[in-house]
Scaffold this active site. Structure first.
Site, mmCIF file in Angstrom:
data_model
loop_
_atom_site.group_PDB
_atom_site.id
_atom_site.type_symbol
_atom_site.label_atom_id
_atom_site.label_comp_id
_atom_site.label_asym_id
_atom_site.label_seq_id
_atom_site.Cartn_x
_atom_site.Cartn_y
_atom_site.Cartn_z
ATOM 1 N N GLY A 248 0.794 -1.220 0.000
ATOM 2 C CA GLY A 248 0.000 0.000 0.000
ATOM 3 C C GLY A 248 0.829 1.274 0.000
ATOM 4 O O GLY A 248 0.494 2.228 -0.664
ATOM 5 N N GLY A 706 9.513 0.612 15.353
ATOM 6 C CA GLY A 706 8.908 0.563 14.008
ATOM 7 C C GLY A 706 9.919 0.933 12.947
ATOM 8 O O GLY A 706 10.817 1.727 13.176
ATOM 9 N N GLY A 708 9.125 0.769 9.073
ATOM 10 C CA GLY A 708 8.668 0.788 7.684
ATOM 11 C C GLY A 708 9.086 2.000 6.883
ATOM 12 O O GLY A 708 9.247 1.926 5.673
ATOM 13 N N GLU A 709 9.234 3.133 7.529
ATOM 14 C CA GLU A 709 9.386 4.372 6.771
ATOM 15 C C GLU A 709 10.763 5.007 6.828
ATOM 16 O O GLU A 709 11.186 5.669 5.882
ATOM 17 C CB GLU A 709 8.335 5.379 7.264
ATOM 18 C CG GLU A 709 6.974 5.065 6.680
ATOM 19 C CD GLU A 709 5.821 5.612 7.486
ATOM 20 O OE1 GLU A 709 5.718 5.255 8.676
ATOM 21 O OE2 GLU A 709 5.030 6.381 6.935
#
Lengths: 751, 328
Positions: A248, A706, A708-709
């Site tokens: 996505g 985290g 992902g970015e």
């Protein structure tokens, strides 16, 4: 005993090695074998297919829409448009209340057209092909207005609107005026389009007034809540499924018009309907990263310390919604600077509403900031690495808080060491190998660590297996696997005996898979639920008929799918449950969002080698070293994969990606996989990822922030800085295509 | 997609008979262009004649040294054919530089010759395009024209570049197109096959209605020559050429006895550059010579808003290719 102490105790036990291990994805076999069902793989009986009719102008009104010819085409069931569509309602689109959409205008709400590729009708037919054939026969005429096609046109036509996320401290203008060295540069980034492999798709049906929708969604709970507002019905009567999505990158965070139209059409027709968004409309009606123009003004004192920093950004947004690309989000806190201004403004253009794309704000923002920092370092005659080390912030000066955990200095030094930065000869174009000029560049990377509220459920079942559920999603990043790892961590049950169910809004409320917060949000709730299930299990075991009757649960530890006491007596979970004739031991947990005791952020640094062959104007990224500090790494394999993927995406951002619009009419031109250029395997350089792996235990019990970015942030700047080192050309407008690096390019004769 | 009639042909004669002289009928080979454009509603044939059953999938050496390639030979098969690899390296390299493995496995020799332009204004079905809608205008002139638009052979009516790599190699080698039509068989010089857009950009090739390409015959290889294809683009695979060169040289020591030079990505058709060849012929190889010669190819080039860089890039493609081929 505090959570932190518990955690350090845990880490000493053998069974805890599951956290951090690079175990393979548990959903891999389903994906490889085709068993994984994506939104458009659901083919309920009596399914009808919808195909959109999309506006061919970017601004204006539909003056006439004729369905006569299309209606007669084979297999056509109905054709919806602004004159024939049920009444739906607006969602307040609140992030806090969890009912956000990005494009708040409802499909077919009126005759207005705000962008090319907007849904103006939906043809529903018995087959996909018939729907598409008929869609082409819907005749639409428009009264067309002059379209506002890009940022500059927007500023001229509409001026700017104040954005959010602004910050001001000290007196940046005065400090700038009185500084020893200054730079003032403007950077530009184009529209980028997410373009996941799986196109947006929805399959919806109604059963006694209850809506079921399989949607390519990064957030089933928010999608359910938004649909609840839009259809004015209780959320309990809506179930949104997204067990698998074909990635996505932020494009599937929120519900887009096609999903709403699909659900409405299904209700009207009393049968299941499926809509797949064509690739061309992946560029129009489902969001994009907006175009930005960013002015950076930096100043240093005589010692090369930053004394003034201004980051003023404008991004394009749609006429229907204000989307702010917070380009200065990182600028507020990455460097120590007493006088600092960050401002965001938007300007309206005839494009669809933008949306978050991997590292929103930070990705374009750090291209500008980290290019400017490189320019500043050169202006003061400092090595770019040393300049950063001298100026990194030790605490978050924008929030006046300490960082919970910050290892950017170590990341920068380790990255430099691994890369061989010391071998860099600073003179422009001085490093050559054969026909190629070698350029070294680097940039910092940064991303806020976020954590949301979360619920989760874990059961240990009669057969000794575990079941975990949470209404978050695995968007291809490995969430299924790390949830299983957390369950295994607490219960000791082996991974192959753990079933994880995600992507179903009827499960306990979980977070949107975005913002790199899924890991930090979901794992504590899963672990909490697993501990409660274990506690219930211990209650059974120590109860009157239990195998450890009379013992205290605290004296039992998990071992090999069961419980064990200090004497070494071991009983399996299955036997414990069987003894009491219990079906399962269950636990549910709720965990809260992040506190504000600290500034929680992730840090890192990219080092990039480019090769420029001036004889054929060929630029390539040859080598990348990325040192990343994201707290504890839960799964070495999937974590590394996230950074490697983000680096490749960052190379695309740096060298290739741009959605091009015709400036005469705002039409997106390169709207397919052939002409919208992203890196392919042949462009893949050697990528060396260093994961520092320092648990951030103030953030959550696992210490994970985290991942992902952060890998895409700063990468394009590192490329641009390396290009400057190789060529002497400072490219301030992405992407850095070969034509921007060539000398003496003939100009067009003006008409 | 619109409904269409479908016929399957077992031979070239059957195919031609099934086609008739109707311009709204299309032959289907690999389908990599046709099916794409039909789904986009840009091509709207009311009948498709499937020629996958015709026996045109052989490569044979003719007695005169030429190589005769069946129209249904796939790009993959042609690129890997040992005679092509040995005698026409430029062709093998050009084929392998095109598309992707999956596409090359489907795409055919005849189909590649017939492939349509990648101009987005042609493909969008909406913009003004004289190829798609004669007389409507050319949206690419004055529009976005960086990647798939030409600087050579353009007209006020069309600036789309020819997308093929294979054809660039073929025009450098020299070739003949064999066709079968309602009036029988005939041959067309490859150099005459693709047409300049002029004021009739909808007419792209020399085929008469109903004619089917049956073979492409490559000229005999130039004795003792070396050849190579150099394709320049943004990314390293799966992109049409921004500029490319097909070069064949026959050396006599350090002197160029003969050279053949063609270009892709820069022209509205596969672009042979005889002026470059003439400038090279009989001269000692040097970077200076290559640069001077390459420049000649672009003397009449026209830069549009975003593609002016193709003029120097095209020259670089020639110079580097020559430089590598003539290096000891």
């Amino acid at each position: 005993m505090s959570d932190n102490e518990k955690k350090s105790e845990k880490k000493s036990g053998d069974k805890r090695h599951i956290i951090g291990a690079g175990v393979p994805r548990i959903d891999g076999p389903d994906k490889l074998s085709g068993r994984a069902n994506y939104a458009a793989d659901n083919l309920p009986s009596n399914l009808a297919y919808g195909y959109g009719v999309f506006s061919t102008v970017a601004s204006g009104k539909i003056s006439k829409l004729s369905v006569d010819e299309a209606r007669k085409m084979p297999g056509v069931i109905d054709i919806f448009h602004h004159g024939h569509f049920p009444t739906l309602y607006h969602t307040p689109s609140s992030f806090a209340d969890g009912n956000k959409v990005e494009e708040t205008r409802l499909p077919f709400e009126d005759e207005r057209v705000y962008y090319e590729g907007q849904f103006v009708a939906l043809v529903v037919a018995d087959t996909f092909e018939n729907a598409r054939a008929a869609a082409r026969r819907v005749k639409v005429t428009y009264s067309t207005d002059k379209a506002v096609a890009n940022l500059d046109q927007g500023v001229e036509a509409n001026g700017t609107q104040a954005g959010s996320g602004n910050h001001d401290r000290g007196d940046a203008p005065s400090a700038f005026d009185g500084a020893a060295t200054t730079i003032d540069a403007t950077y530009r980034t184009p529209v980028e389009t997410h373009n996941p492999m799986e196109m947006h798709a929805s399959t919806a049906w109604w059963d006694n007034g209850d809506l079921t929708i399989f949607d390519a969604s990064q957030g089933v709970v928010v999608a359910r809540n938004a649909l609840s507002k839009i259809f004015a019905m209780p959320p309990e009567r809506i179930t949104v499924h997204a067990p698998y999505i074909g990635s996505g990158f932020g494009g599937k965070l929120w519900t887009w018009p096609h999903a709403i139209a699909t659900a409405a059409a299904s209700r009207e027709l009393g049968r299941p309907v499926q809509v797949v968004v064509p690739r061309q409309q992946m560029f129009t009606t489902v969001g994009h990263r907006p175009e930005t123009r960013q002015r950076l003004r930096l100043a240093t004192d005589a010692n090369g310390k930053l004394v003034s920093l201004r980051h003023e950004a404008i991004n394009t947004t749609s006429y229907t919604d204000q989307y702010v690309e917070t380009c200065g989000s990182v600028t507020k806190s990455l460097y120590s600077c007493p006088n600092l201004t960050v401002s965001h403004e938007t300007t309206q253009v005839n494009r669809g509403t933008p949306t978050s794309m991997r590292a929103p704000g930070a990705a374009p923002g750090l291209f500008a900031l980290e290019s400017a920092i490189d320019e500043m370092a050169l202006a003061v005659g400092a090595d770019p690495v040393q300049f950063r080390l001298d100026n990194y912030a030790e605490r978050d000066e924008s929030k006046d808080l300490d960082f919970s955990s910050n290892h950017i200095v170590e990341a920068t030094k380790q990255g430099a060491e691994r890369f061989g930065w010391a071998d860099r000869i600073p003179d422009i174009g001085s490093m050559k190998e054969g026909r190629e000029i070698v350029g070294y560049g680097m940039a910092a990377c940064n991303w806020e660590a976020l954590k949301m509220a979360c619920d989760a459920r874990v059961s240990i079942r009669a057969d000794g297996t575990a079941f975990a559920s949470c209404a978050t999603q695995d968007i291809g990043t490995g969430t299924y696997t790390i949830v299983a790892q957390a369950v295994s961590d607490v219960t000791g049950i082996a991974l192959d005996k753990i079933t994880v169910k995600l992507g179903d809004s009827s499960y306990p409320d979980g977070p949107v898979s975005g913002g790199s917060w899924a890991t930090a949000t979901t794992l504590p709730a899963i672990a909490g639920a697993a501990r409660k299930a274990l506690s219930e299990m211990k209650g059974y075991a120590t109860g009157s008929n239990g195998a450890f009757s009379g013992a205290s649960g605290d004296d039992l530890e998990v071992a090999d799918g069961g419980l064990r006491n200090a004497d070494g007596k071991q009983v399996s979970f299955a036997d414990i449950l069987a003894a009491g004739r219990y079906g399962s031991a269950d636990g549910e947990a709720h965990t809260d969002g992040a506190d504000s005791k600290y500034s929680y952020r992730s840090f890192g640094a990219h080092f990039v080698e480019v090769r420029w062959d001036p004889g054929i104007s060929h630029l390539r990224v040859a080598r990348v070293v990325s040192a990343i500090d994201v707290g504890k790494v839960i799964n070495e394999t999937t974590a590394r994969n996230q950074v490697e993927g983000a680096v490749v995406m960052g190379i695309g951002m740096g060298l290739f990606e741009a959605t091009e619009y015709d400036e005469r009419n705002a039409r997106p031109v390169n709207n397919d996989y052939a002409e919208y250029v992203v890196p392919v395997h042949a462009d893949q350089p050697d990528v060396d990822v260093i994961l520092l792996d320092y648990p951030d235990l103030a953030f959550n019990e696992y210490g994970a922030r985290g991942i992902g970015e952060i890998g895409i942030t700063g990468l394009a700047a590192a490329v641009a800085n390396a290009v400057h080192h190789a060529t002497g050309k400072r490219i301030r407008e992405l992407p850095i295509t070969l034509d921007k690096l060539m000398d003496d390019v003939p100009r067009a004769k003006t008409a | 997609m619109r409904h269409f009639d479908y016929a399957r042909a077992g031979s070239a004669q059957q195919a031609v008979a099934a086609h008739g002289s109707d311009r709204e009928v299309s032959f289907l080979a690999g389908g990599t262009t046709l099916l794409d454009l039909v789904k986009l509603d840009v091509m709207q044939p009311h009948k498709i004649v499937d020629i996958n059953g015709v026996a045109l999938d052989k490569i044979e050496r003719l007695d005169d040294g030429r190589l005769r390639i069946g129209a249904m030979v796939t790009n993959t098969a042609l690129a890997r054919d040992q005679r092509v690899v040995d005698d026409y390296a430029v062709l093998s390299q050009a084929l392998l530089a095109g598309a992707s493995t999956q596409l090359r496995n489907k795409a055919t020799t005849g189909g590649n010759v017939m492939q349509r332009v990648r101009c987005p204004y042609f493909r969008d079905g909406v913009s003004d395009c004289n190829k798609r809608e004669p007389g409507s205008g050319c949206a690419a002139i004055g529009g976005v024209n960086r990647s798939v638009h030409a600087v050579l052979g353009t007209s006020d009516d069309c600036i789309a570049s020819h997308p093929s790599d294979m054809c660039v190699a073929m025009i450098a080698i020299g070739a003949t197109v064999e066709v079968q039509g309602p009036e029988g068989a005939r041959e067309i010089d490859f150099a005459d096959f693709h047409l300049l857009p002029g004021d009739t950009p909808a007419r792209e090739h020399a085929l008469e209605p109903g004619e089917l390409i049956t073979h492409v015959i490559l000229d005999a290889p130039l004795e003792g020559s070396r050849s190579a294809y150099l394709k320049l683009r943004d990314r390293q695979s799966y992109q049409f050429a921004l500029a490319s060169s097909a070069v064949i040289v026959q050396m006599d020591g350090n002197t160029i006895r003969e050279a053949r030079v063609a270009m892709g990505g820069v022209g509205t058709k596969p672009w042979r550059a005889p002026e470059v060849e003439a400038a090279l012929k009989g001269r000692p190889a040097s970077e200076k010579l290559f640069a001077e010669a390459a420049k000649l190819a672009f003397e009449n080039a026209i830069a549009y808003a975003h593609n002016g860089y193709k003029i120097p890039l095209g020259q670089q493609a020639i110079v580097r290719n020559l430089s590598d081929l003539t290096a000891a």
